[in-house]
Design an enzyme around this catalytic site. Structure first.
Site, PDB file in Angstrom:
ATOM      1  N   CYS A 172       0.487  -1.022  -0.062  1.00 37.48           N
ATOM      2  CA  CYS A 172       0.269   0.115   0.057  1.00 37.48           C
ATOM      3  C   CYS A 172       1.396   1.182   0.279  1.00 37.48           C
ATOM      4  O   CYS A 172       1.993   1.925   0.604  1.00 37.48           O
ATOM      5  CB  CYS A 172      -1.082  -0.095   0.935  1.00 37.48           C
ATOM      6  SG  CYS A 172      -2.301   1.228   1.202  1.00 37.48           S
ATOM      7  N   CYS A 215      -4.395   7.453  -3.399  1.00 37.01           N
ATOM      8  CA  CYS A 215      -4.223   5.622  -2.955  1.00 37.01           C
ATOM      9  C   CYS A 215      -3.060   5.395  -4.247  1.00 37.01           C
ATOM     10  O   CYS A 215      -2.943   6.069  -5.048  1.00 37.01           O
ATOM     11  CB  CYS A 215      -5.344   4.334  -4.295  1.00 37.01           C
ATOM     12  SG  CYS A 215      -4.241   3.183  -4.323  1.00 37.01           S
TER      13      CYS A 215
END
Length: 281
Positions: free
Chosen positions: A75, A224
């Site tokens: 991530c 993101c």
């Protein structure tokens, strides 16, 4: 059992950080992580990140459970938060300090910058169908502006793996995309055997793009990091942007550079501590 934690956010993509340095396995289960991430009955977050001991000549290992209990490879916003969390644990936030962090996507290297910014060497993008993975094309082929039928409409998609899969679609009007309904259709499309993250992008200029994201395992999020990297790679491959680009997300902007010299993607953005607490299990 009581679990100390620190809440962090990177452009509104928020995480619960847990000091797990004394054990190679996460202190809590995926099911417990789901409860912690619940925004009504728990702490509230997009995921739980664990700072575990390093392995294979790295300083630390990163594990993450999404808010639905699934475990992604990596991530981008999360690893920036992890870098700041590690700096706090070590009581050393010197500008230029780097960490070698083992992830399921390989070794990732974040570097502390001024003003709570972190630059992350995200590594080279992977572009072949077998690397995404997707069955939309042959395993040895790239997915560049290939039609994908979703909800009875053909969307031109470009697929990139930044250690995790991304399906990028360029649109003329970002605000018109019904992300909440169409995002899961892309995520669970049968051509993506491991599901996929989904980005819709509006190109404003060669060095500026806007994007919205539906994250695999988390749904709509404000940002993101790996998605922003994938968007710049996809845009450059299809002739839409420069190698250095600002990507605007609902939570703020990331600076992305796909280096021509070493083929690696570099991401710079903020990561900030929100609060500390203790969660009873």
């Amino acid at each position: 059992m009581k679990i100390p934690f620190t809440k962090y956010q990177g452009l509104g993509n928020d995480f619960i950080l847990i000091d797990n340095r004394h054990s190679p396995e996460p202190l809590i289960t995926a099911e417990m992580a789901v409860a912690m991430c619940d925004r009504h009955f728990g702490i509230g977050a997009d995921g739980v990140i664990f700072a575990l001991p390093g392995q294979a000549e790295t300083d630390y290992t990163m594990r993450i459970f999404n808010s639905d209990g699934s475990e992604p490879e990596m991530c981008g916003n999360g690893i920036r938060c992890l870098a700041q969390f590690i700096a706090r644990l070590e009581a050393n936030n010197a500008i230029g300090r780097t960490y070698r962090i083992h992830t399921l996507a390989g070794t990732i290297i974040p570097r502390l910058e001024a003003n709570e910014q972190v630059t992350v060497d995200m590594g080279p993008p992977q572009l072949l169908g077998s690397e995404i993975p997707t069955t939309l094309v042959k395993g040895s082929e790239k997915v560049l502006a290939v039609p994908l039928e979703v909800e009875g409409k053909d969307w031109l998609v470009t697929c990139v793996s930044m250690g995790n899969p991304h399906c990028v679609t360029f649109v003329g009007d970002l605000a018109s995309i019904p992300l909440e309904t169409i995002g899961p259709k892309f995520e669970h499309h049968p051509v993506f055997p491991q599901r996929t993250n989904v980005e819709f992008v509006e190109v404003i200029a060669p060095d500026y793009m806007k994007m919205r994201v539906w994250e695999r395992g988390a749904g709509i999020t404000l940002a993101c990091g790996t998605g922003a990297c994938a968007v710049v790679v996809a845009a450059l491959l299809t002739g839409k942007c420069d190698r250095r680009c600002t990507v605007e997300l609902p939570g703020g902007c990331l600076q992305i550079h796909w280096s021509q010299t070493d083929n690696r993607v570099y991401m710079t953005g903020p990561a900030k501590a929100v609060f500390e607490g203790i969660y009873p299990i």
